[in-house]
Design a protein around this motif. Structure first.
Motif, PDB file in Angstrom:
ATOM      1  N   ASP A 140       0.834  -1.207   0.000  1.00  0.00           N
ATOM      2  CA  ASP A 140       0.000   0.000   0.000  1.00  0.00           C
ATOM      3  C   ASP A 140       0.867   1.254   0.000  1.00  0.00           C
ATOM      4  O   ASP A 140       0.552   2.240  -0.689  1.00  0.00           O
ATOM      5  N   ALA A 141       1.945   1.210   0.760  1.00  0.00           N
ATOM      6  CA  ALA A 141       2.848   2.366   0.815  1.00  0.00           C
ATOM      7  C   ALA A 141       3.528   2.585  -0.537  1.00  0.00           C
ATOM      8  O   ALA A 141       3.689   3.724  -0.993  1.00  0.00           O
ATOM      9  N   ARG A 142       3.903   1.502  -1.192  1.00  0.00           N
ATOM     10  CA  ARG A 142       4.548   1.616  -2.504  1.00  0.00           C
ATOM     11  C   ARG A 142       3.564   2.133  -3.547  1.00  0.00           C
ATOM     12  O   ARG A 142       3.920   2.959  -4.403  1.00  0.00           O
ATOM     13  N   ALA A 143       2.324   1.653  -3.503  1.00  0.00           N
ATOM     14  CA  ALA A 143       1.310   2.135  -4.437  1.00  0.00           C
ATOM     15  C   ALA A 143       1.072   3.630  -4.233  1.00  0.00           C
ATOM     16  O   ALA A 143       0.939   4.388  -5.205  1.00  0.00           O
ATOM     17  N   GLN A 144       1.027   4.061  -2.983  1.00  0.00           N
ATOM     18  CA  GLN A 144       0.837   5.488  -2.709  1.00  0.00           C
ATOM     19  C   GLN A 144       2.027   6.296  -3.206  1.00  0.00           C
ATOM     20  O   GLN A 144       1.852   7.389  -3.763  1.00  0.00           O
ATOM     21  N   TRP A 145       3.223   5.758  -3.062  1.00  0.00           N
ATOM     22  CA  TRP A 145       4.428   6.436  -3.558  1.00  0.00           C
ATOM     23  C   TRP A 145       4.317   6.648  -5.069  1.00  0.00           C
ATOM     24  O   TRP A 145       4.639   7.724  -5.572  1.00  0.00           O
ATOM     25  N   VAL A 146       3.853   5.625  -5.780  1.00  0.00           N
ATOM     26  CA  VAL A 146       3.741   5.731  -7.242  1.00  0.00           C
ATOM     27  C   VAL A 146       2.668   6.745  -7.622  1.00  0.00           C
ATOM     28  O   VAL A 146       2.854   7.527  -8.570  1.00  0.00           O
ATOM     29  N   ARG A 147       1.553   6.755  -6.910  1.00  0.00           N
ATOM     30  CA  ARG A 147       0.529   7.765  -7.205  1.00  0.00           C
ATOM     31  C   ARG A 147       1.091   9.171  -7.022  1.00  0.00           C
ATOM     32  O   ARG A 147       0.846  10.064  -7.841  1.00  0.00           O
ATOM     33  N   GLN A 148       1.838   9.391  -5.950  1.00  0.00           N
ATOM     34  CA  GLN A 148       2.437  10.704  -5.711  1.00  0.00           C
ATOM     35  C   GLN A 148       3.466  11.032  -6.794  1.00  0.00           C
ATOM     36  O   GLN A 148       3.545  12.185  -7.260  1.00  0.00           O
ATOM     37  N   TYR A 149       4.213  10.031  -7.216  1.00  0.00           N
ATOM     38  CA  TYR A 149       5.199  10.231  -8.278  1.00  0.00           C
ATOM     39  C   TYR A 149       4.509  10.668  -9.571  1.00  0.00           C
ATOM     40  O   TYR A 149       4.954  11.604 -10.245  1.00  0.00           O
ATOM     41  N   LEU A 150       3.412   9.983  -9.917  1.00  0.00           N
ATOM     42  CA  LEU A 150       2.664  10.331 -11.130  1.00  0.00           C
ATOM     43  C   LEU A 150       2.063  11.733 -11.007  1.00  0.00           C
ATOM     44  O   LEU A 150       2.084  12.512 -11.963  1.00  0.00           O
ATOM     45  N   ARG A 151       1.520  12.037  -9.838  1.00  0.00           N
ATOM     46  CA  ARG A 151       0.929  13.362  -9.621  1.00  0.00           C
ATOM     47  C   ARG A 151       1.959  14.471  -9.767  1.00  0.00           C
ATOM     48  O   ARG A 151       1.647  15.555 -10.285  1.00  0.00           O
ATOM     49  N   ASP A 152       3.185  14.194  -9.338  1.00  0.00           N
ATOM     50  CA  ASP A 152       4.212  15.239  -9.322  1.00  0.00           C
ATOM     51  C   ASP A 152       4.932  15.404 -10.653  1.00  0.00           C
ATOM     52  O   ASP A 152       5.738  16.329 -10.806  1.00  0.00           O
ATOM     53  N   ARG A 153       4.665  14.528 -11.607  1.00  0.00           N
ATOM     54  CA  ARG A 153       5.277  14.685 -12.927  1.00  0.00           C
ATOM     55  C   ARG A 153       4.602  15.833 -13.676  1.00  0.00           C
ATOM     56  O   ARG A 153       3.417  16.093 -13.480  1.00  0.00           O
ATOM     57  N   PRO A 154       5.311  16.497 -14.572  1.00  0.00           N
ATOM     58  CA  PRO A 154       4.745  17.659 -15.257  1.00  0.00           C
ATOM     59  C   PRO A 154       3.846  17.331 -16.442  1.00  0.00           C
ATOM     60  O   PRO A 154       3.083  18.193 -16.897  1.00  0.00           O
ATOM     61  N   GLU A 155       3.919  16.085 -16.959  1.00  0.00           N
ATOM     62  CA  GLU A 155       3.180  15.753 -18.178  1.00  0.00           C
ATOM     63  C   GLU A 155       1.667  15.662 -17.910  1.00  0.00           C
ATOM     64  O   GLU A 155       1.235  15.275 -16.816  1.00  0.00           O
ATOM     65  N   GLN A 156       0.893  15.981 -18.935  1.00  0.00           N
ATOM     66  CA  GLN A 156      -0.560  15.887 -18.857  1.00  0.00           C
ATOM     67  C   GLN A 156      -1.080  14.515 -19.294  1.00  0.00           C
ATOM     68  O   GLN A 156      -2.176  14.117 -18.917  1.00  0.00           O
ATOM     69  N   HIS A 157      -0.312  13.797 -20.098  1.00  0.00           N
ATOM     70  CA  HIS A 157      -0.725  12.481 -20.597  1.00  0.00           C
ATOM     71  C   HIS A 157       0.399  11.486 -20.302  1.00  0.00           C
ATOM     72  O   HIS A 157       1.454  11.518 -20.941  1.00  0.00           O
TER      73      HIS A 157
END
Length: 288
Positions: A140-157
């Motif tokens: 669960d912690a790793r999945a949350q890390w990946v969601r935060q990583y995706l959120r923090d990327r600058p790309e829209q797609h």
């Protein structure tokens, strides 16, 4: 930071362990069918190929293969396979050989995989311990890390190619099964995107994928339209089968009745023969 980004989650195509059920295959490769499944994704997702700004993949070999084949047009436009982001945090959940990646130095000796940028692969990425442990809290912690990583990327797609179990963790949809080479579009929940959990919400199916391995249960539909659609599919699948079974049952009953008729006719003939024989005997005993 792009909290309004659109995330195209993709499950890898059929791999050796999917086809054989053998979880002892180390860092399983795609099968020939899996290669075909992934290779047809560009023709199924032409608009997606044109808008994706970054392709991210779990560094297991089947996901790297699926990313290269499934997003071939996008990757060519973005500068080649070396531009794929190999993200070890997106690896599969389980600690069996087929779900454990290969060390960076091993991948670098294999011509197909040496072309990727493997700089994010730390020595512990294959350990299945600590951050990468196959434990519910760690997952669960790793999945949350990946969601935060995706959120923090600058790309829209953003396209992410990963694994069925991990995608269920990532989306917090434990009962949602993924077909091989399936693509779904998600966005961040606007009301919670800035929280630590930053949950994803499902928007649409982009490519349905292939259920060749096994027919997994469908998720519970959330709308009346979805229920109606599922009901219609069930009718299409099972009504013909039921009719066949009923026809077969009727045919079987008819066969039984016909057999009984034949037996009755034979019994009547036998009875008549016996009566005839008895009458003949009686005539012999009592001549006129």
């Amino acid at each position: 930071m792009a909290p309004t980004s659109r995330i195209y989650l993709t499950r890898h195509a059929q791999a050796e362990h999917n086809a054989t059920g053998d979880s002892t295959i180390a860092d399983a490769l795609l099968t020939k069918l899996g290669e075909q499944q992934a290779a047809r994704l560009p023709s199924l997702t032409p608009e997606l190929q044109g808008v994706v700004e970054v392709v991210i993949a779990s560094p297991l070999r089947r996901t790297l293969q699926s990313a290269s084949l499934g997003y071939a047009e996008a990757i060519k436009r973005l500068g080649g396979d070396g531009k794929i982001v190999c993200l070890p945090q997106a690896q599969e959940c389980n600690d069996v050989p087929c779900d454990t990646g290969s060390l960076r130095e091993v991948l670098e000796t294999q011509p197909y995989f040496a072309k990727y940028d493997l700089s994010l692969l730390t020595p512990d990425w294959t350990s299945k311990q600590g951050f990468y442990a196959a434990h519910s809290d760690s997952l669960d912690a790793r999945a949350q890390w990946v969601r935060q990583y995706l959120r923090d990327r600058p790309e829209q797609h953003i396209a992410l190619v990963a694994h069925g179990d991990f995608l269920r963790r990532l989306t917090k949809e434990p009962e949602s099964y993924w077909a091989n080479a399936e693509v779904r579009l998600f966005e961040f929940d606007p009301n919670a995107v800035h929280t630590d959990a930053c949950p994803l919400t499902h928007v649409a199916h982009v490519a349905e994928g292939d259920w060749t391995d096994a027919a997994a249960p469908e998720p519970v539909p959330a709308t009346h339209a979805a229920l109606s659609s599922m009901e219609e599919r069930v009718k299409q699948m099972y009504v013909p089968t039921l009719l066949i079974c009923r026809q077969a049952s009727l045919a079987s009953q008819n066969d039984v009745l016909a057999d009984l008729d034949r037996r009755l006719e034979a019994a009547e003939r036998k009875k008549a023969e016996v009566r005839g024989w008895d009458s003949h005997k009686l005539e012999q005993r009592n001549p006129l």
